[in-house]
Design a protein around this motif. Structure first.
Motif, mmCIF file in Angstrom:
data_model
loop_
_atom_site.group_PDB
_atom_site.id
_atom_site.type_symbol
_atom_site.label_atom_id
_atom_site.label_comp_id
_atom_site.label_asym_id
_atom_site.label_seq_id
_atom_site.Cartn_x
_atom_site.Cartn_y
_atom_site.Cartn_z
ATOM 1 N N VAL A 164 55.480 8.813 -7.457
ATOM 2 C CA VAL A 164 54.331 7.947 -7.123
ATOM 3 C C VAL A 164 54.034 6.903 -8.197
ATOM 4 N N CYS A 165 54.603 7.044 -9.380
ATOM 5 C CA CYS A 165 54.282 6.096 -10.465
ATOM 6 C C CYS A 165 54.757 4.688 -10.062
ATOM 7 N N PRO A 166 53.841 3.708 -10.073
ATOM 8 C CA PRO A 166 54.239 2.373 -9.586
ATOM 9 C C PRO A 166 54.977 1.533 -10.620
ATOM 10 N N VAL A 167 55.048 2.014 -11.866
ATOM 11 C CA VAL A 167 55.705 1.250 -12.935
ATOM 12 C C VAL A 167 56.709 2.150 -13.664
ATOM 13 N N GLY A 168 57.174 1.692 -14.812
ATOM 14 C CA GLY A 168 58.193 2.462 -15.531
ATOM 15 C C GLY A 168 57.640 3.459 -16.523
ATOM 16 N N ALA A 169 56.415 3.944 -16.289
ATOM 17 C CA ALA A 169 55.812 4.888 -17.231
ATOM 18 C C ALA A 169 56.364 6.304 -17.066
ATOM 19 N N LEU A 170 56.743 6.648 -15.855
ATOM 20 C CA LEU A 170 57.351 7.956 -15.584
ATOM 21 C C LEU A 170 58.623 7.698 -14.791
ATOM 22 N N VAL A 171 59.747 8.045 -15.366
ATOM 23 C CA VAL A 171 61.000 7.800 -14.638
ATOM 24 C C VAL A 171 61.904 9.033 -14.666
ATOM 25 N N ASP A 172 62.807 9.063 -13.695
ATOM 26 C CA ASP A 172 63.749 10.176 -13.583
ATOM 27 C C ASP A 172 64.831 10.003 -14.648
ATOM 28 N N LYS A 173 64.860 10.938 -15.596
ATOM 29 C CA LYS A 173 65.768 10.789 -16.730
ATOM 30 C C LYS A 173 67.237 10.909 -16.315
ATOM 31 N N ARG A 174 67.493 11.628 -15.230
ATOM 32 C CA ARG A 174 68.880 11.833 -14.815
ATOM 33 C C ARG A 174 69.481 10.562 -14.206
ATOM 34 N N GLN A 175 68.614 9.576 -13.939
ATOM 35 C CA GLN A 175 69.149 8.314 -13.395
ATOM 36 C C GLN A 175 69.195 7.211 -14.446
ATOM 37 N N LEU A 176 68.627 7.455 -15.622
ATOM 38 C CA LEU A 176 68.530 6.421 -16.661
ATOM 39 C C LEU A 176 69.905 5.843 -16.996
ATOM 40 N N GLY A 177 70.002 4.522 -16.915
ATOM 41 C CA GLY A 177 71.243 3.848 -17.289
ATOM 42 C C GLY A 177 72.363 4.011 -16.281
ATOM 43 N N LYS A 178 72.113 4.751 -15.178
ATOM 44 C CA LYS A 178 73.184 4.989 -14.205
ATOM 45 C C LYS A 178 72.954 4.199 -12.918
ATOM 46 N N ILE A 179 71.721 4.245 -12.454
ATOM 47 C CA ILE A 179 71.441 3.586 -11.169
ATOM 48 C C ILE A 179 69.949 3.268 -11.077
ATOM 49 N N ARG A 180 69.637 2.113 -10.514
ATOM 50 C CA ARG A 180 68.236 1.772 -10.264
ATOM 51 C C ARG A 180 68.032 1.673 -8.757
ATOM 52 N N ASN A 181 66.810 1.945 -8.367
ATOM 53 C CA ASN A 181 66.525 2.082 -6.947
ATOM 54 C C ASN A 181 66.951 0.873 -6.117
ATOM 55 N N TRP A 182 66.688 -0.350 -6.627
ATOM 56 C CA TRP A 182 66.955 -1.562 -5.839
ATOM 57 C C TRP A 182 68.445 -1.763 -5.583
ATOM 58 N N GLU A 183 69.305 -1.238 -6.492
ATOM 59 C CA GLU A 183 70.740 -1.489 -6.330
ATOM 60 C C GLU A 183 71.428 -0.346 -5.586
ATOM 61 N N ALA A 184 70.662 0.679 -5.237
ATOM 62 C CA ALA A 184 71.268 1.876 -4.647
ATOM 63 C C ALA A 184 71.310 1.799 -3.116
ATOM 64 N N ASP A 185 72.379 2.316 -2.541
ATOM 65 C CA ASP A 185 72.360 2.616 -1.108
ATOM 66 C C ASP A 185 71.648 3.952 -1.008
ATOM 67 N N LYS A 186 70.665 4.045 -0.110
ATOM 68 C CA LYS A 186 69.849 5.263 -0.075
ATOM 69 C C LYS A 186 70.002 6.003 1.242
ATOM 70 N N LYS A 187 70.100 7.296 1.108
ATOM 71 C CA LYS A 187 70.135 8.111 2.327
ATOM 72 C C LYS A 187 69.085 9.206 2.180
ATOM 73 N N THR A 188 68.163 9.262 3.129
ATOM 74 C CA THR A 188 67.132 10.306 3.065
ATOM 75 C C THR A 188 67.686 11.586 3.672
ATOM 76 N N ILE A 189 67.546 12.685 2.915
ATOM 77 C CA ILE A 189 67.976 13.969 3.474
ATOM 78 C C ILE A 189 66.890 15.014 3.245
ATOM 79 N N GLN A 190 66.930 16.058 4.049
ATOM 80 C CA GLN A 190 65.944 17.121 3.888
ATOM 81 C C GLN A 190 66.542 18.231 3.053
#
Ligand code: SF4
Ligand code: SF4
Ligand code: SF4
Ligand code: FES
Length: 313
Positions: free
Chosen positions: A201-227
């Motif tokens: 829910v964080c709207p800015v870069g104050a809280l980010v997923d560390k496992r994605q750091l430097g690997k992929i950003r949301n805007w450049e990703a192809d996204k697939k929603t799964i349950q």
């Protein structure tokens, strides 16, 4: 429920009477900027980005907290409204690090989006800047307080899971206000369960997923929603890919009645990512590298299966 009809930016719309003006505007595809509003969280009307002019009212109103009324006439983008939004954005940028080039959140950051929309820029000034207070203790979440805009969404989503979580809170006052975990602990020492709801829910870069750091950003990703497959409720995750490589899993939304959890995210990573990072478990207030079987709670089951199979041989 009764319906009411109002006019927003010259367009008439009929909606249920419990709608807020921002919700009614959304139905008309009118994008009122909002930083602290989330339809799934309590409304606090703190950021004031969603201000609108309402005919008959002398002050600007926050459209996230204002309920619709029959005959109401709303203007969402007048000069007065735009001036107020620019002032708010300038105030936020004046104490914000100019880090958009390398920020993990760039491309989906709402502060960046609205600053672009209203042509507000970083500027040199002699005033105070937020101190860089980083929490790097977690292998899952990176927290940078200097980028926090104090919208409080993280606090509200964490406190929705009563008892078990309620980890995040505001501390101190005025300019020194900041978000802390369990009376100023770290992600490692607090009772945080690494569910990543706050990151989502964080709207800015104050809280980010560390496992994605430097690997992929949301805007450049192809996204697939799964349950999630761990339990029958099925919280939602997004698998992020780039150049056909599955790189990250992002917590998206809790299922009705379930809170989102680390076990679900790790299991989704294991099943969907090409090269997942090692899993960690928190043991006695320390993050410890783990095996996948232990991290996703399968080691007991596997031991039992092995035992049964060995006995049957
Ligand atoms: S949080 Fe947003 S505005 Fe701040 S550095 Fe990152 S992208 Fe830029
Ligand atoms: S990861 Fe989950 S438990 Fe930890 S602070 Fe964020 S919302 Fe709360
Ligand atoms: S950490 Fe993010 S979600 Fe939490 S208050 Fe700061 S900006 Fe809002
Ligand atoms: S979105 Fe309405 S006050 Fe923040």
């Amino acid at each position: 429920m009764r319906n009411v009809t109002l006019t927003i930016d010259g367009q008439k719309i009929t909606v249920p009477e419990d709608y807020s003006v921002i919700q009614a505007a959304k139905e008309l595809d009118i994008d009122i900027p909002a930083l602290c509003y989330d339809p799934n969280l309590d409304i606090v009307a703190a950021c004031r980005m969603c201000l609108v002019e309402v005919e008959g009212s002398r002050k600007l109103e926050t459209s996230c907290s204002l309920k619709v009324k029959d005959g109401m006439v709303v203007h969402s983008e007048t000069d007065k409204v735009v001036r107020a939004r620019k002032d708010i954005l300038q105030m936020l940028l004046d104490s914000h690090p100019n880090d958009c080039l390398t920020c993990q959140k760039a491309g989906e950051c709402l502060l960046q989006k609205y600053s672009y929309r209203y042509d507000v820029k970083f500027r040199d000034h002699d005033g105070a800047m937020r101190p860089e207070l980083l929490d790097t203790s977690s292998p899952y979440i990176f927290k940078d307080n200097s980028k926090c805009i104090l919208c409080g969404k993280c606090v509200r989503t964490c406190s929705q899971v009563k008892g078990e979580r309620e980890v995040l809170a505001f501390a101190e006052r005025g300019y020194d206000t900041r978000i802390v975990l369990d009376a100023d602990q770290t992600f490692e020492t607090s009772k945080c369960v690494s569910c990543n709801r706050c990151v989502t829910v964080c709207p800015v870069g104050a809280l980010v997923d560390k496992r994605q750091l430097g690997k992929i950003r949301n805007w450049e990703a192809d996204k697939k929603t799964i349950q999630c497959k761990v339990c029958a409720y099925g919280c939602e995750f997004e698998v992020l890919s780039k150049n056909k490589k599955k790189i990250g899993v992002r917590a998206k939304a809790p299922a009705n009645g379930r809170p989102l959890c680390l076990k679900g995210r790790l299991t989704t990573e294991l099943l969907n990512i090409d090269n997942p990072d090692k899993p960690y478990r928190k043991i006695g207030g320390k993050f410890v590298e783990s095996t996948w079987a232990k991290a996703i709670g399968l080691s007991d089951v596997m031991e039992k299966i092995e035992k049964i199979e060995n006995t049957n041989e």
